[in-house]
Design a protein around this motif. Sequence first.
Motif, PDB file in Angstrom:
ATOM      1  N   ILE A 144     -19.641  43.899  93.663  1.00 36.70           N
ATOM      2  CA  ILE A 144     -18.278  44.491  94.222  1.00 36.70           C
ATOM      3  C   ILE A 144     -17.534  43.282  94.645  1.00 36.70           C
ATOM      4  CG2 ILE A 144     -19.218  47.005  94.572  1.00 36.70           C
ATOM      5  CD1 ILE A 144     -19.362  46.006  97.492  1.00 36.70           C
ATOM      6  N   GLY A 145     -16.412  43.275  94.627  1.00 38.66           N
ATOM      7  CA  GLY A 145     -15.475  42.449  95.322  1.00 38.66           C
ATOM      8  C   GLY A 145     -15.268  42.530  96.799  1.00 38.66           C
ATOM      9  N   SER A 146     -14.872  41.349  97.228  1.00 41.51           N
ATOM     10  CA  SER A 146     -14.818  41.438  98.877  1.00 41.51           C
ATOM     11  C   SER A 146     -13.779  42.666  99.209  1.00 41.51           C
ATOM     12  CB  SER A 146     -14.424  40.114  99.331  1.00 41.51           C
ATOM     13  OG  SER A 146     -13.183  39.622  98.618  1.00 41.51           O
ATOM     14  N   LEU A 154     -19.636  48.394 102.398  1.00 47.97           N
ATOM     15  CA  LEU A 154     -21.168  48.037 101.676  1.00 47.97           C
ATOM     16  C   LEU A 154     -21.364  46.513 101.809  1.00 47.97           C
ATOM     17  CD1 LEU A 154     -20.757  49.919  98.414  1.00 47.97           C
ATOM     18  CD2 LEU A 154     -22.125  50.445 100.078  1.00 47.97           C
ATOM     19  N   LYS A 155     -22.739  46.160 101.975  1.00 51.56           N
ATOM     20  CA  LYS A 155     -23.047  44.608 102.158  1.00 51.56           C
ATOM     21  C   LYS A 155     -23.999  44.665 100.852  1.00 51.56           C
ATOM     22  CE  LYS A 155     -24.258  45.595 106.417  1.00 51.56           C
ATOM     23  NZ  LYS A 155     -23.733  46.669 106.613  1.00 51.56           N
ATOM     24  N   TYR A 159     -28.148  49.982  99.413  1.00 44.76           N
ATOM     25  CA  TYR A 159     -28.046  50.932  98.205  1.00 44.76           C
ATOM     26  C   TYR A 159     -27.031  51.938  98.392  1.00 44.76           C
ATOM     27  CZ  TYR A 159     -32.653  49.052  96.952  1.00 44.76           C
ATOM     28  OH  TYR A 159     -33.639  48.206  96.314  1.00 44.76           O
ATOM     29  N   VAL A 160     -26.306  52.579  97.362  1.00 49.97           N
ATOM     30  CA  VAL A 160     -25.329  53.255  97.675  1.00 49.97           C
ATOM     31  C   VAL A 160     -25.630  54.630  96.745  1.00 49.97           C
ATOM     32  CG1 VAL A 160     -23.712  52.210  96.361  1.00 49.97           C
ATOM     33  CG2 VAL A 160     -22.857  53.916  97.956  1.00 49.97           C
ATOM     34  N   SER A 161     -25.660  55.995  97.174  1.00 45.89           N
ATOM     35  CA  SER A 161     -25.742  56.985  96.373  1.00 45.89           C
ATOM     36  C   SER A 161     -24.845  56.981  95.758  1.00 45.89           C
ATOM     37  CB  SER A 161     -26.261  58.099  97.082  1.00 45.89           C
ATOM     38  OG  SER A 161     -27.269  57.898  97.811  1.00 45.89           O
ATOM     39  N   THR A 162     -24.794  57.371  94.327  1.00 50.25           N
ATOM     40  CA  THR A 162     -23.664  57.612  93.220  1.00 50.25           C
ATOM     41  C   THR A 162     -23.843  58.855  92.425  1.00 50.25           C
ATOM     42  OG1 THR A 162     -23.695  54.965  93.339  1.00 50.25           O
ATOM     43  CG2 THR A 162     -22.420  56.019  91.782  1.00 50.25           C
ATOM     44  N   ARG A 163     -22.795  59.693  92.506  1.00 48.06           N
ATOM     45  CA  ARG A 163     -22.608  60.499  91.481  1.00 48.06           C
ATOM     46  C   ARG A 163     -21.736  60.547  90.450  1.00 48.06           C
ATOM     47  NH1 ARG A 163     -20.654  66.345  93.419  1.00 48.06           N
ATOM     48  NH2 ARG A 163     -18.537  65.239  93.105  1.00 48.06           N
ATOM     49  N   TRP A 164     -21.843  60.745  89.326  1.00 46.49           N
ATOM     50  CA  TRP A 164     -21.070  60.736  88.066  1.00 46.49           C
ATOM     51  C   TRP A 164     -21.066  61.961  87.085  1.00 46.49           C
ATOM     52  CZ3 TRP A 164     -25.425  57.913  88.784  1.00 46.49           C
ATOM     53  CH2 TRP A 164     -26.583  57.908  87.774  1.00 46.49           C
ATOM     54  N   ARG A 165     -20.402  61.925  85.990  1.00 50.07           N
ATOM     55  CA  ARG A 165     -20.612  62.980  85.278  1.00 50.07           C
ATOM     56  C   ARG A 165     -20.589  62.471  83.938  1.00 50.07           C
ATOM     57  NH1 ARG A 165     -16.618  68.225  85.329  1.00 50.07           N
ATOM     58  NH2 ARG A 165     -15.211  66.862  84.136  1.00 50.07           N
ATOM     59  N   ALA A 173     -27.011  61.653  89.363  1.00 50.41           N
ATOM     60  CA  ALA A 173     -26.865  60.868  90.447  1.00 50.41           C
ATOM     61  C   ALA A 173     -27.809  59.568  90.375  1.00 50.41           C
ATOM     62  CB  ALA A 173     -27.037  61.536  91.724  1.00 50.41           C
ATOM     63  N   GLY A 174     -27.604  58.878  91.035  1.00 48.55           N
ATOM     64  CA  GLY A 174     -28.674  57.561  91.096  1.00 48.55           C
ATOM     65  C   GLY A 174     -28.230  56.504  92.212  1.00 48.55           C
ATOM     66  N   ASP A 175     -29.035  55.556  92.450  1.00 48.01           N
ATOM     67  CA  ASP A 175     -28.609  54.545  93.551  1.00 48.01           C
ATOM     68  C   ASP A 175     -28.120  53.373  92.805  1.00 48.01           C
ATOM     69  OD1 ASP A 175     -29.317  56.134  95.738  1.00 48.01           O
ATOM     70  OD2 ASP A 175     -31.412  55.586  95.871  1.00 48.01           O
ATOM     71  N   ILE A 176     -27.003  52.710  93.349  1.00 41.90           N
ATOM     72  CA  ILE A 176     -26.532  51.394  92.913  1.00 41.90           C
ATOM     73  C   ILE A 176     -26.969  50.519  94.067  1.00 41.90           C
ATOM     74  CG2 ILE A 176     -24.395  50.006  92.512  1.00 41.90           C
ATOM     75  CD1 ILE A 176     -23.355  52.333  91.253  1.00 41.90           C
ATOM     76  N   ARG A 177     -27.750  49.380  93.715  1.00 38.75           N
ATOM     77  CA  ARG A 177     -27.928  48.461  94.864  1.00 38.75           C
ATOM     78  C   ARG A 177     -26.935  47.308  94.668  1.00 38.75           C
ATOM     79  NH1 ARG A 177     -32.528  43.911  94.919  1.00 38.75           N
ATOM     80  NH2 ARG A 177     -32.103  43.495  97.363  1.00 38.75           N
TER      81      ARG A 177
END
Lengths: 391, 231
Positions: A144-146, A154-155, A159-165, A173-177
């Motif tokens: 990600i950008g600053s 986020l640092k 890990y951030v839980s993500t939901r999409w369709r 859903a899944g985790d993005i690191r």
Amino acid sequence: MFLLKLAFRNIAHSGIRAWLNIIALSFAFVAIVLTEGLYDGLSEQVKDAEIDSNVGGGQFWQKNFDPYDPFTFDMSHSVIPADLNKEIEKGNASPVMIVSASIFPEHHIQSVRINGIDPDQKVVNLPAAILKGYSDTDYIPGFIGSRMAKNSGLKTGDYVSTRWRNIKGTFDAGDIRIIKIIDIAAPLNDREQIWIPLDKLRKMMQATGQATLIILKKNVDKINTISSDWVFKDQDFLLKDLNENIKRKKIYSTFFYIILLGIALLAVFDAQVLSIFKRRKEIGTLIALGMTNWSVNLLFAFEGCMIGLFSLFAAVLYGFPLLYYLAKKGIVLPTMVQQSQFAIGLTLYPKYGLKLFIMTGMILIVSVFIVSFLPTRRITKLNPTAALKGK
Amino acid sequence: MNNSCIIKINGLVKDYPMGKKFFRALNEINLSVNTGEFCGIVGPSGSGKTTLLNIVGALDNPSDGDAIVMDKNVNDLNPKEAAKLRNESIGFIFQTYNLLPVYSVFENVEFPLLLLKKNKEERKELVMRALEWVGITDKANSRPNQLSGGESQRVAVARAMVKSPTIVIADEPTANLDAANSHNILGTMLRLNNELKTTFLFATHDEKVIGYLRRKVVLNDGRIVDDVKVN
């Protein structure tokens, strides 16, 4: 010619007041050129950054794609046609898939745009290569950008839980690191966006071989496609909003230009009025010696004009090296500016054109002549006998 | 020497507005001055001496009557013609010297010649000659603020004389000078009057000047009350 010589002599022999005027005017000239140069440099850098990291040489958009309407994202995926695929293989273009999603950082919900980018692409100036080597991980790597990092909290390593369709309309859903936080010059590629490998996103979306847009390499001319699913958007179209924004900002720059010039001219006007008041006896003497009121009038106007010329000369003497140095070394921008909505790098390089120098110089000289001439009009009405007494 | 009339004043009146009324500074003045005269307008302060000289010097216009200077009626001159008359034919000496402060002595004396568009060589020669007349060649490169009052007035005399004018108008030339300097200046002017036959017209109430005059025109309340030749 005679009056010019006299005016030169008067300036050359005059006291510190005239030289202070010259220095003040030269500061104004340098400040105007620098301000305009900074603005032009900023505009050009913003445009270049936007082209390098986002726009490229133009883009093919999936026909439903509207970057300002996230609700279209779910319908904006199509299989890349063969003719465009050929260009992608040649390295002339790079596909990007765009998906709207929600992330849940620190137990909050935030809408984001997930961009799938080919880690091997060299079309736009984005460090996609850092996404390489994560094909077997059970998490989704992303950078990600600053600006996004600041907004979401986020640092690196989070890990951030993500939901999409996916394209079938099913939520997943899944985790993005977050593998890295980078400085992205173009804010359009930063705010509320997460960049992940294109293949991963395609898998997440179950959209093999599909993309939302295809960015062309900067110097590649328009490529034709027979597919009606893809619409070409040229640089002019893609930079339209930016150009309009730059135009709007130009008004502020012009306002600043006028303020600076106004202050300088006010100083000249004030000095000229004071000079006429203080030199009444001299004016009377000049008239007694055989000059007409009109020629004394012109003499004073020429003196003012020469102050303008000398200030230009002074500005060239110290201003050119300074402006050249700043153009070469640039000005390091504070973080606050880097966080702005403009796509600017860490360092701003002022850009000065010959037109800027000539126009500013001419405007300065002409306006100095006018403001020098205006107060001298009272000389024509001056009674020489009163002037001789300094009245 | 041609003793022709160089200044002819007939029924000259000068009024100055004072609110809704007028103050009459000169009242029906009639006067003739011939070439080569060393003439003084004498009178107390406010008697109209300077006003009369200003009109003769084409710096001011009369309210009524005629002031004919070198066959030109001052009243008929436009600003350009008046400037030409002053430039070519009249030299001015002022009570407060009126030297141009940013110029050197040489440049101050040179100034009328620049207006006459003399070439550089001629200017240099004429300036040095004028400085010699007043005995101040050693101060040629000095600035006015480096000169004493007497020296400043000598520079003013040189500046008035450098173009060999027909008339020199001197308004209270010794008012700011001590006795020694006054005599020095007046002696110089008298010598130049003798040598160059320049007409000198003074405004003064200084007894030292009056002692040098060959003609004394006494002015009081804007009227000539006496006009005497002095041997």
